[in-house]
Write an enzyme that holds these catalytic residues in place. Structure first.
Site, PDB file in Angstrom:
ATOM      1  N   ASP A 152      97.932  -1.763  71.874  1.00  0.00           N
ATOM      2  CA  ASP A 152      98.049  -0.606  72.758  1.00  0.00           C
ATOM      3  C   ASP A 152      97.750  -0.933  74.221  1.00  0.00           C
ATOM      4  O   ASP A 152      97.274  -2.023  74.543  1.00  0.00           O
ATOM      5  CB  ASP A 152      97.126   0.518  72.260  1.00  0.00           C
ATOM      6  CG  ASP A 152      95.746   0.013  71.843  1.00  0.00           C
ATOM      7  OD1 ASP A 152      95.327  -1.068  72.313  1.00  0.00           O
ATOM      8  OD2 ASP A 152      95.074   0.684  71.050  1.00  0.00           O
ATOM      9  N   ASN A 160      86.012   8.207  65.298  1.00  0.00           N
ATOM     10  CA  ASN A 160      86.823   9.278  64.699  1.00  0.00           C
ATOM     11  C   ASN A 160      87.874   8.707  63.736  1.00  0.00           C
ATOM     12  O   ASN A 160      88.806   9.402  63.357  1.00  0.00           O
ATOM     13  CB  ASN A 160      87.485  10.132  65.795  1.00  0.00           C
ATOM     14  CG  ASN A 160      88.475   9.334  66.642  1.00  0.00           C
ATOM     15  OD1 ASN A 160      88.712   8.150  66.402  1.00  0.00           O
ATOM     16  ND2 ASN A 160      89.067   9.987  67.640  1.00  0.00           N
ATOM     17  N   HIS A 214      90.134   6.451  64.277  1.00  0.00           N
ATOM     18  CA  HIS A 214      91.440   6.044  64.803  1.00  0.00           C
ATOM     19  C   HIS A 214      91.611   4.532  64.656  1.00  0.00           C
ATOM     20  O   HIS A 214      90.634   3.791  64.575  1.00  0.00           O
ATOM     21  CB  HIS A 214      91.642   6.504  66.259  1.00  0.00           C
ATOM     22  CG  HIS A 214      90.869   5.751  67.294  1.00  0.00           C
ATOM     23  ND1 HIS A 214      90.445   6.312  68.471  1.00  0.00           N
ATOM     24  CD2 HIS A 214      90.425   4.461  67.350  1.00  0.00           C
ATOM     25  CE1 HIS A 214      89.803   5.424  69.188  1.00  0.00           C
ATOM     26  NE2 HIS A 214      89.772   4.294  68.533  1.00  0.00           N
ATOM     27  N   GLU A 217      95.344   8.572  66.930  1.00  0.00           N
ATOM     28  CA  GLU A 217      94.223   9.509  66.894  1.00  0.00           C
ATOM     29  C   GLU A 217      94.359  10.479  65.722  1.00  0.00           C
ATOM     30  O   GLU A 217      95.485  10.762  65.278  1.00  0.00           O
ATOM     31  CB  GLU A 217      94.202  10.320  68.201  1.00  0.00           C
ATOM     32  CG  GLU A 217      93.962   9.490  69.445  1.00  0.00           C
ATOM     33  CD  GLU A 217      92.482   9.193  69.680  1.00  0.00           C
ATOM     34  OE1 GLU A 217      91.746   8.926  68.711  1.00  0.00           O
ATOM     35  OE2 GLU A 217      92.066   9.218  70.847  1.00  0.00           O
TER      36      GLU A 217
HETATM   37  P1  PGA Z   1      85.185  -0.525  70.030  1.00  0.00           P
HETATM   38  O1  PGA Z   1      86.523   0.307  69.896  1.00  0.00           O
HETATM   39  O2  PGA Z   1      85.444  -1.866  69.430  1.00  0.00           O
HETATM   40  O3  PGA Z   1      84.936  -0.617  71.504  1.00  0.00           O
HETATM   41  O4  PGA Z   1      84.122   0.237  69.297  1.00  0.00           O
HETATM   42  C1  PGA Z   1      87.178   0.327  68.665  1.00  0.00           C
HETATM   43  C2  PGA Z   1      88.379   1.214  68.735  1.00  0.00           C
HETATM   44  O5  PGA Z   1      88.318   2.236  69.439  1.00  0.00           O
HETATM   45  O6  PGA Z   1      89.378   0.894  68.071  1.00  0.00           O
END
Ligand code: PGA
Length: 239
Positions: free
Chosen positions: A67, A136, A138, A143
């Site tokens: 992304d 959450n 995702h 999302e």
């Molecule tokens: P993080 O993010 O590794 O910074 O916790 C993970 C994500 O949002 O996929």
């Protein structure tokens, strides 16, 4: 899904790095599906170390990222392209022309999504896909929602994601509202998926991914449909 309980973040990082090294040992021109965020940083550090020790080469490898923020490009320190260059690509022998991140600056962002899907198809999908997970649940920027999108698409980021990602921005409001993300179809097309989760705050999200119902409100639960997923976490995932 196989769940590996690592003793700590470092062990998690070593374990993920070794899986990528094994992939490259069996296929030196493998396509690496890569992720940003704080969780894979240790994995990239371990891979850089292994490269410096002559244990692995990325010279023939290709990479494709999940992304990018809409509106941010390589020159922005918060873009995912910049993150990947700084944290990984500039420290190994990969040909940066073989590394792909969605172009957040493309004025025609819908066209960019189609271009990225075609590119992914041309590469044949990832041989190994590294994933983080949001609190959450995702994955990528897919999302929680009433419906999930299969193809690469533009997504409006949830407030919780913008808050979680505001670490390097002036505020949560400064985090771009939109991102381009590989959809669920692209993620599930990978031959092998390695999901990394560090810290107790991720326990509930990982539990939903591994044991929960397959639910669009917990996008990571769709990984249950894939037959080669390894979850590496540094906490106990009691059922
Ligand atoms: P993080 O993010 O590794 O910074 O916790 C993970 C994500 O949002 O996929």
């Amino acid at each position: 899904m196989e769940v590996i309980r690592a003793a700590d973040y470092d062990e998690l990082s070593v374990c993920a790095a070794e899986m990528i090294i094994q992939t490259l040992k069996s296929k030196n021109d493998a396509v690496l599906g890569l992720a940003t965020g704080s969780t894979p940083i240790g994995t990239y550090k371990r891979l850089i170390e292994a490269y410096r020790q002559g244990r692995v080469s990325f010279a023939a490898a290709k990479s494709i990222n999940l992304d990018e923020y809409v509106g941010l490009g390589e020159n922005d320190p918060n873009s995912y392209r910049r993150f990947m260059n700084d944290m990984f690509f500039n420290n190994i022998d990969i040909d940066v022309r073989n590394t792909y991140v969605p172009d957040g600056l493309n004025k025609n962002i819908q066209q960019e999504c189609m271009r990225y899907d075609m590119l992914y198809k041309r590469l044949g999908g990832a041989d190994i896909q590294l994933l983080g997970i949001g609190v959450n649940a995702h994955i990528g920027f897919n999302e929680p929602a009433d419906k999930l999108v299969a193809a690469t698409h533009v997504v409006k980021l949830s407030q919780s994601t913008r808050m979680a990602n505001s670490r390097n921005f002036a505020s949560a409001q400064a985090v771009p509202e939109y991102a381009v993300t590989l959809g669920m179809a692209g993620i599930l097309k990978a031959k092998k998926i390695v999901l990394l989760a560090s810290g107790e705050a991720k326990r509930e999200a990982v539990a939903k991914a591994v044991y929960g119902d397959i639910d669009t409100h917990a996008p990571a639960s769709f990984l249950q449909l894939h037959d080669n997923v390894t979850v590496i976490c540094d906490f106990c995932l009691a059922k």
